[in-house]
Design a protein around this motif. Structure first.
Motif, PDB file in Angstrom:
ATOM      1  N   LEU A 178      66.863  44.334 -10.559  1.00 15.74           N
ATOM      2  CA  LEU A 178      67.264  42.935 -10.448  1.00 15.74           C
ATOM      3  C   LEU A 178      66.103  41.945 -10.484  1.00 15.74           C
ATOM      4  CD1 LEU A 178      69.995  43.293  -7.683  1.00 15.74           C
ATOM      5  CD2 LEU A 178      70.357  42.878 -10.130  1.00 15.74           C
ATOM      6  N   ALA A 179      65.011  42.306  -9.877  1.00 18.98           N
ATOM      7  CA  ALA A 179      63.896  41.360  -9.742  1.00 18.98           C
ATOM      8  C   ALA A 179      63.441  40.764 -11.074  1.00 18.98           C
ATOM      9  CB  ALA A 179      62.727  42.018  -9.016  1.00 18.98           C
ATOM     10  N   PRO A 180      63.269  41.547 -12.132  1.00 22.63           N
ATOM     11  CA  PRO A 180      62.807  40.933 -13.389  1.00 22.63           C
ATOM     12  C   PRO A 180      63.773  39.892 -13.954  1.00 22.63           C
ATOM     13  CG  PRO A 180      62.505  43.315 -13.460  1.00 22.63           C
ATOM     14  CD  PRO A 180      63.308  43.017 -12.231  1.00 22.63           C
ATOM     15  N   VAL A 181      65.066  40.144 -13.846  1.00 24.48           N
ATOM     16  CA  VAL A 181      66.049  39.187 -14.364  1.00 24.48           C
ATOM     17  C   VAL A 181      66.016  37.904 -13.545  1.00 24.48           C
ATOM     18  CG1 VAL A 181      68.513  38.768 -14.762  1.00 24.48           C
ATOM     19  CG2 VAL A 181      67.534  41.011 -15.286  1.00 24.48           C
ATOM     20  N   PHE A 182      66.010  38.047 -12.223  1.00 20.57           N
ATOM     21  CA  PHE A 182      65.990  36.870 -11.360  1.00 20.57           C
ATOM     22  C   PHE A 182      64.673  36.119 -11.467  1.00 20.57           C
ATOM     23  CE2 PHE A 182      69.774  38.699  -9.657  1.00 20.57           C
ATOM     24  CZ  PHE A 182      70.472  37.637  -9.102  1.00 20.57           C
ATOM     25  N   ASP A 183      63.565  36.847 -11.490  1.00 14.58           N
ATOM     26  CA  ASP A 183      62.269  36.177 -11.591  1.00 14.58           C
ATOM     27  C   ASP A 183      62.132  35.408 -12.899  1.00 14.58           C
ATOM     28  OD1 ASP A 183      61.422  36.945  -9.079  1.00 14.58           O
ATOM     29  OD2 ASP A 183      60.331  38.708  -9.807  1.00 14.58           O
ATOM     30  N   ALA A 184      62.656  35.962 -13.980  1.00 13.95           N
ATOM     31  CA  ALA A 184      62.594  35.267 -15.276  1.00 13.95           C
ATOM     32  C   ALA A 184      63.391  33.966 -15.230  1.00 13.95           C
ATOM     33  CB  ALA A 184      63.114  36.171 -16.388  1.00 13.95           C
ATOM     34  N   ALA A 185      64.496  33.972 -14.505  1.00 15.21           N
ATOM     35  CA  ALA A 185      65.350  32.783 -14.446  1.00 15.21           C
ATOM     36  C   ALA A 185      64.885  31.777 -13.398  1.00 15.21           C
ATOM     37  CB  ALA A 185      66.783  33.202 -14.142  1.00 15.21           C
ATOM     38  N   ILE A 186      64.377  32.262 -12.272  1.00 19.03           N
ATOM     39  CA  ILE A 186      64.074  31.389 -11.140  1.00 19.03           C
ATOM     40  C   ILE A 186      62.597  31.049 -11.054  1.00 19.03           C
ATOM     41  CG2 ILE A 186      64.139  31.246  -8.613  1.00 19.03           C
ATOM     42  CD1 ILE A 186      66.690  33.044  -8.834  1.00 19.03           C
ATOM     43  N   GLY A 187      61.758  31.968 -11.472  1.00 21.16           N
ATOM     44  CA  GLY A 187      60.315  31.723 -11.432  1.00 21.16           C
ATOM     45  C   GLY A 187      59.830  31.442 -10.024  1.00 21.16           C
ATOM     46  N   ALA A 188      59.126  30.350  -9.867  1.00 26.89           N
ATOM     47  CA  ALA A 188      58.543  29.985  -8.578  1.00 26.89           C
ATOM     48  C   ALA A 188      59.490  29.143  -7.725  1.00 26.89           C
ATOM     49  CB  ALA A 188      57.244  29.223  -8.802  1.00 26.89           C
ATOM     50  N   HIS A 189      60.722  29.002  -8.134  1.00 31.34           N
ATOM     51  CA  HIS A 189      61.669  28.096  -7.464  1.00 31.34           C
ATOM     52  C   HIS A 189      62.635  28.815  -6.533  1.00 31.34           C
ATOM     53  CE1 HIS A 189      60.107  25.031 -10.117  1.00 31.34           C
ATOM     54  NE2 HIS A 189      60.313  25.859 -11.124  1.00 31.34           N
ATOM     55  N   TRP A 190      62.146  29.856  -5.875  1.00 29.14           N
ATOM     56  CA  TRP A 190      63.024  30.643  -5.014  1.00 29.14           C
ATOM     57  C   TRP A 190      63.574  29.855  -3.838  1.00 29.14           C
ATOM     58  CZ3 TRP A 190      65.861  34.824  -5.369  1.00 29.14           C
ATOM     59  CH2 TRP A 190      65.608  35.688  -6.432  1.00 29.14           C
ATOM     60  N   GLU A 191      62.776  29.026  -3.217  1.00 24.39           N
ATOM     61  CA  GLU A 191      63.268  28.264  -2.058  1.00 24.39           C
ATOM     62  C   GLU A 191      64.424  27.353  -2.461  1.00 24.39           C
ATOM     63  OE1 GLU A 191      62.792  28.723   1.183  1.00 24.39           O
ATOM     64  OE2 GLU A 191      61.621  30.437   0.494  1.00 24.39           O
ATOM     65  N   THR A 192      64.299  26.700  -3.597  1.00 26.54           N
ATOM     66  CA  THR A 192      65.384  25.857  -4.095  1.00 26.54           C
ATOM     67  C   THR A 192      66.619  26.697  -4.379  1.00 26.54           C
ATOM     68  OG1 THR A 192      63.793  24.324  -5.062  1.00 26.54           O
ATOM     69  CG2 THR A 192      66.037  24.234  -5.923  1.00 26.54           C
ATOM     70  N   HIS A 193      66.418  27.844  -5.006  1.00 28.71           N
ATOM     71  CA  HIS A 193      67.542  28.728  -5.309  1.00 28.71           C
ATOM     72  C   HIS A 193      68.227  29.199  -4.032  1.00 28.71           C
ATOM     73  CE1 HIS A 193      70.009  31.553  -7.491  1.00 28.71           C
ATOM     74  NE2 HIS A 193      69.624  32.512  -6.664  1.00 28.71           N
ATOM     75  N   LEU A 194      67.456  29.594  -3.042  1.00 25.04           N
ATOM     76  CA  LEU A 194      68.044  30.073  -1.789  1.00 25.04           C
ATOM     77  C   LEU A 194      68.883  28.986  -1.130  1.00 25.04           C
ATOM     78  CD1 LEU A 194      65.077  32.127  -0.337  1.00 25.04           C
ATOM     79  CD2 LEU A 194      67.225  33.019  -1.265  1.00 25.04           C
ATOM     80  N   GLU A 195      68.389  27.766  -1.128  1.00 22.62           N
ATOM     81  CA  GLU A 195      69.171  26.680  -0.528  1.00 22.62           C
ATOM     82  C   GLU A 195      70.454  26.418  -1.305  1.00 22.62           C
ATOM     83  OE1 GLU A 195      68.750  25.522   2.535  1.00 22.62           O
ATOM     84  OE2 GLU A 195      67.227  27.085   2.485  1.00 22.62           O
ATOM     85  N   ARG A 196      70.374  26.511  -2.633  1.00 24.18           N
ATOM     86  CA  ARG A 196      71.598  26.352  -3.448  1.00 24.18           C
ATOM     87  C   ARG A 196      72.582  27.475  -3.147  1.00 24.18           C
ATOM     88  NH1 ARG A 196      72.897  23.183  -7.227  1.00 24.18           N
ATOM     89  NH2 ARG A 196      73.760  24.685  -8.682  1.00 24.18           N
ATOM     90  N   MET A 197      72.073  28.692  -2.952  1.00 18.18           N
ATOM     91  CA  MET A 197      72.965  29.817  -2.654  1.00 18.18           C
ATOM     92  C   MET A 197      73.593  29.688  -1.265  1.00 18.18           C
ATOM     93  SD  MET A 197      73.247  31.552  -5.365  1.00 18.18           S
ATOM     94  CE  MET A 197      73.323  29.870  -5.981  1.00 18.18           C
ATOM     95  N   VAL A 198      72.845  29.141  -0.311  1.00 21.35           N
ATOM     96  CA  VAL A 198      73.440  28.872   1.003  1.00 21.35           C
ATOM     97  C   VAL A 198      74.579  27.871   0.836  1.00 21.35           C
ATOM     98  CG1 VAL A 198      73.040  27.827   3.275  1.00 21.35           C
ATOM     99  CG2 VAL A 198      71.365  29.446   2.323  1.00 21.35           C
TER     100      VAL A 198
END
Length: 133
Positions: A23-43
């Motif tokens: 999973l990590a390569p697919v998510f990293d390719a899509a999210i890059g360095a924006h994990w904190e933003t993604h996590l808040e959107r997922m919450v």
């Protein structure tokens, strides 16, 4: 179920997603360095889905259809991790609803990616396999 329990679920779940070899390569390719933003959107997404907060807006289907390299194994890994993370910390009815919502989303995305319906089958250990219908 509360916003705090969903926040803890999302953060723990995605920490494992980021460590997962498939999973990590697919998510990293899509999210890059924006994990904190993604996590808040997922919450916000899961609060909208489970608590009816209506705090999330966006096209889940459209966003995911832009991902590259998605294969059926990614669905199995994602759902297996989701089952593992929802196994504890939630009442049985909440756990069931969390899994049903994830499966509904998974079926829709699977159909979008592979043009075939699927269902998710979990074993007693929470390992999930995809069965094409």
């Amino acid at each position: 179920m509360s916003r705090d329990s969903l926040r803890a679920l999302v953060h723990a779940f995605y920490a494992d997603v980021r460590r997962d070899a498939a999973l990590a390569p697919v998510f990293d390719a899509a999210i890059g360095a924006h994990w904190e933003t993604h996590l808040e959107r997922m919450v916000e997404f899961w609060c909208t889905m489970m608590l009816d907060t209506r705090s999330f807006s966006g096209s889940v289907f459209g966003t995911h259809m832009q991902l590259k390299g998605v294969e059926p194994v990614h669905f199995e890994r994602w759902m297996s991790l989701w089952y593992r993370h929802t196994a504890a910390g939630f009442e049985a009815t909440d756990r069931k609803q969390l899994r049903e919502k994830a499966e509904m989303i998974g079926r829709s995305l699977f159909l979008g990616f592979f043009s075939t319906p699927a269902k998710f089958i979990a074993d007693d250990d929470g390992r999930v396999v995809v069965e094409r219908c």
